[in-house]
Enzyme design. Structure first.
Site, mmCIF file in Angstrom:
data_model
loop_
_atom_site.group_PDB
_atom_site.id
_atom_site.type_symbol
_atom_site.label_atom_id
_atom_site.label_comp_id
_atom_site.label_asym_id
_atom_site.label_seq_id
_atom_site.Cartn_x
_atom_site.Cartn_y
_atom_site.Cartn_z
ATOM 1 N N TRP A 130 0.858 -1.188 0.000
ATOM 2 C CA TRP A 130 0.000 0.000 0.000
ATOM 3 C C TRP A 130 0.898 1.243 0.000
ATOM 4 O O TRP A 130 1.817 1.336 0.822
ATOM 5 C CB TRP A 130 -0.881 -0.045 1.253
ATOM 6 C CG TRP A 130 -1.796 1.115 1.437
ATOM 7 C CD1 TRP A 130 -2.601 1.692 0.490
ATOM 8 C CD2 TRP A 130 -2.022 1.842 2.642
ATOM 9 N NE1 TRP A 130 -3.317 2.715 1.033
ATOM 10 C CE2 TRP A 130 -2.981 2.839 2.355
ATOM 11 C CE3 TRP A 130 -1.524 1.749 3.940
ATOM 12 C CZ2 TRP A 130 -3.438 3.737 3.319
ATOM 13 C CZ3 TRP A 130 -1.974 2.637 4.895
ATOM 14 C CH2 TRP A 130 -2.926 3.616 4.586
ATOM 15 N N ASP A 211 -0.149 -5.792 9.321
ATOM 16 C CA ASP A 211 -1.169 -4.774 9.074
ATOM 17 C C ASP A 211 -2.463 -5.510 8.745
ATOM 18 O O ASP A 211 -2.541 -6.219 7.737
ATOM 19 C CB ASP A 211 -0.730 -3.870 7.913
ATOM 20 C CG ASP A 211 -1.712 -2.723 7.680
ATOM 21 O OD1 ASP A 211 -2.748 -2.670 8.375
ATOM 22 O OD2 ASP A 211 -1.446 -1.879 6.792
ATOM 23 N N ALA A 213 -5.995 -4.629 7.985
ATOM 24 C CA ALA A 213 -6.945 -3.542 7.705
ATOM 25 C C ALA A 213 -8.274 -4.038 7.155
ATOM 26 O O ALA A 213 -9.211 -3.260 7.027
ATOM 27 C CB ALA A 213 -6.316 -2.551 6.725
ATOM 28 N N LYS A 246 -12.872 -0.405 7.451
ATOM 29 C CA LYS A 246 -13.595 -1.140 6.402
ATOM 30 C C LYS A 246 -14.613 -2.096 6.991
ATOM 31 O O LYS A 246 -15.733 -2.187 6.528
ATOM 32 C CB LYS A 246 -12.620 -1.933 5.528
ATOM 33 C CG LYS A 246 -11.239 -1.332 5.380
ATOM 34 C CD LYS A 246 -11.174 -0.235 4.352
ATOM 35 C CE LYS A 246 -9.809 0.440 4.404
ATOM 36 N NZ LYS A 246 -9.548 1.343 3.317
HETATM 37 C C1 LMR Z 1 -6.974 2.312 -0.057
HETATM 38 O O1 LMR Z 1 -5.905 1.694 -0.188
HETATM 39 O O2 LMR Z 1 -7.637 2.713 -1.025
HETATM 40 C C2 LMR Z 1 -7.498 2.579 1.315
HETATM 41 O O3 LMR Z 1 -6.704 1.969 2.264
HETATM 42 C C3 LMR Z 1 -7.749 4.006 1.574
HETATM 43 C C4 LMR Z 1 -6.514 4.826 1.703
HETATM 44 O O4 LMR Z 1 -6.419 5.559 2.693
HETATM 45 O O5 LMR Z 1 -5.638 4.776 0.841
#
Ligand code: LMR
Length: 397
Positions: A130, A211, A213, A246
């Site tokens: 991410w 992590d 999420a 989420k």
């Molecule tokens: C995403 O990856 O789209 C989500 O986790 C929202 C974000 O804050 O980037």
């Protein structure tokens, strides 16, 4: 002081939200930011959240400060949610949980804390990961290293290459793992692969940092914690940062947690005091509303059941959309094999398109996704899938 600044480009994920909102094309589709959407394209407030909020409003008698760790009951419920009751019990004297401002706040708090324990510590992150992991962890002072993870050609995990890279991680290093629903690729470790990571962590002595999420959006609330629980039962030190954004749909309320598992009670107590001081020095204490709502849901059997049922519907809807997309692409005569999307988990998958192809989807078809071709599967619906498939077909040529 500010005269020489130049504006930065918009955040690659959050910038898409604004661009999508400003687009007047009635066929526009938002596959950008990772939020759940229903068939009508809305991100609803979950039923249990609405009910808990109603009760909270009626019964709350003070808004005085809580403290840097947040609410102790919320922290205990979150620990039980991620560890399961049995492990939560057996690790009681070794663990602490801090309520944080979302998963991001938890990641940053953990990074600042690690950097105080071991300045400039190296953290291995998956390639890809991410995008926001890098600033959240790196800006706190951690040194970012990467390990190979997703093979774009075969749409699978390059596990041998990953393990070879992690051989370089030793005591004092950290390895960031996605607990479930890998963001951005949707390819998760198998149970055997988790076991191999555990064995390597034990052999080399690095600290796993998970992590989590998307708990509940992959295979189920407990199933998605297989890796967390396997490691928690085995390794001497573990960090888990979890998010309720989420799975409770409380995105803007900023509800997350940082859970630390230590080798012994004395280390945990000392670490806990350092984490509290660190939180105090960044944001003092986390926001309360969303965490209290989550606490009320997890502490009430009726609300909890309703939450789990709605979460199950969300998970099944996303998994159905994966199948629908693959079927429709096939039915439209698209030669390329997209079947991997059906087997990936959670909100995200890569379409495997080039940046120019993605840009054509955005600019010519008002279909919003990040340049990597990551899509939020939850943005697909029975109503827009035909337009999406026809557009993908066009850009594939
Ligand atoms: C995403 O990856 O789209 C989500 O986790 C929202 C974000 O804050 O980037």
């Amino acid at each position: 002081m500010f005269q020489n600044l130049t504006p930065l480009a918009a955040d690659p994920i959050l910038g898409l939200m604004a661009a999508f909102r400003a687009d007047s094309n009635p066929h526009k589709i938002d596959l950008g930011v990772g939020v759940y959407k229903d068939a009508a394209g809305h991100t609803p407030v979950m039923r249990a959240v609405k009910e808990a909020e109603r009760r909270l409003l009626a019964t709350q008698v003070t808004k005085t400060y809580v403290g840097p760790a947040g609410a102790s009951l919320y922290n205990e419920y979150v620990a039980q949610l991620i560890l399961g009751r049995e492990l939560a019990e057996s690790t009681r004297d070794l663990r602490c949980t801090f309520q944080t401002p979302g998963g991001c706040g938890g990641l940053r708090l953990a990074a600042e804390f690690i950097n105080k324990c071991n300045p400039g510590a190296r953290i291995f992150v998956s390639d890809p990961t991410w995008a926001n992991h890098i600033p959240l962890l790196g800006d706190a002072g951690l040194q970012i290293a990467t390990y190979p993870y997703y093979d774009y050609a075969t749409h699978s995990i390059q596990f041998d290459a990953m393990m070879a890279a992690l051989e370089q991680a030793h005591k004092g290093d950290l390895v960031l793992l996605h607990g479930c629903c890998h963001n951005p690729c949707g390819a998760d470790l198998t149970q055997d692969q988790w076991r191999a990571v555990r064995d390597l962590a034990l052999k080399n002595g690095f600290t796993p940092f998970i992590d989590l999420a998307y708990q509940g959006l992959g295979d189920g609330v407990d199933e998605d914690c297989f890796g967390v629980r396997l490691l928690a039962a085995a390794v001497p030190e573990l960090i888990v940062v979890s998010s309720c954004s989420k799975n409770f749909g409380v995105y803007r309320e900023r509800v997350g947690a940082f859970t630390l598992l230590c080798q012994d009670n004395a280390s945990m107590k000392a670490a806990s005091s350092l984490i509290a001081a660190t939180a105090r020095g960044i944001y003092s204490m986390p926001p309360d509303h969303g965490a209290t709502v989550v606490e009320m849901i997890l502490g009430d059997s009726v609300l909890r059941l309703d939450w789990e049922q709605e979460l199950t519907q969300m998970r099944e809807r996303i998994s159905g959309l994966r199948t629908l997309l693959v079927q429709q692409l096939r039915a439209a005569g698209v030669d390329r094999d997209f079947s991997f999307i059906e087997h990936e988990k959670g909100m995200f998958s890569f379409l495997g398109l080039s940046v120019p192809q993605v840009q054509r989807l955005v600019k010519e078809h008002s279909i919003y996704l990040v340049d990597s071709s990551r899509i939020n599967v939850a943005g697909i619906s029975e109503g827009n899938v035909d337009y999406l498939v026809a557009s993908i077909r066009k850009v594939l040529g």
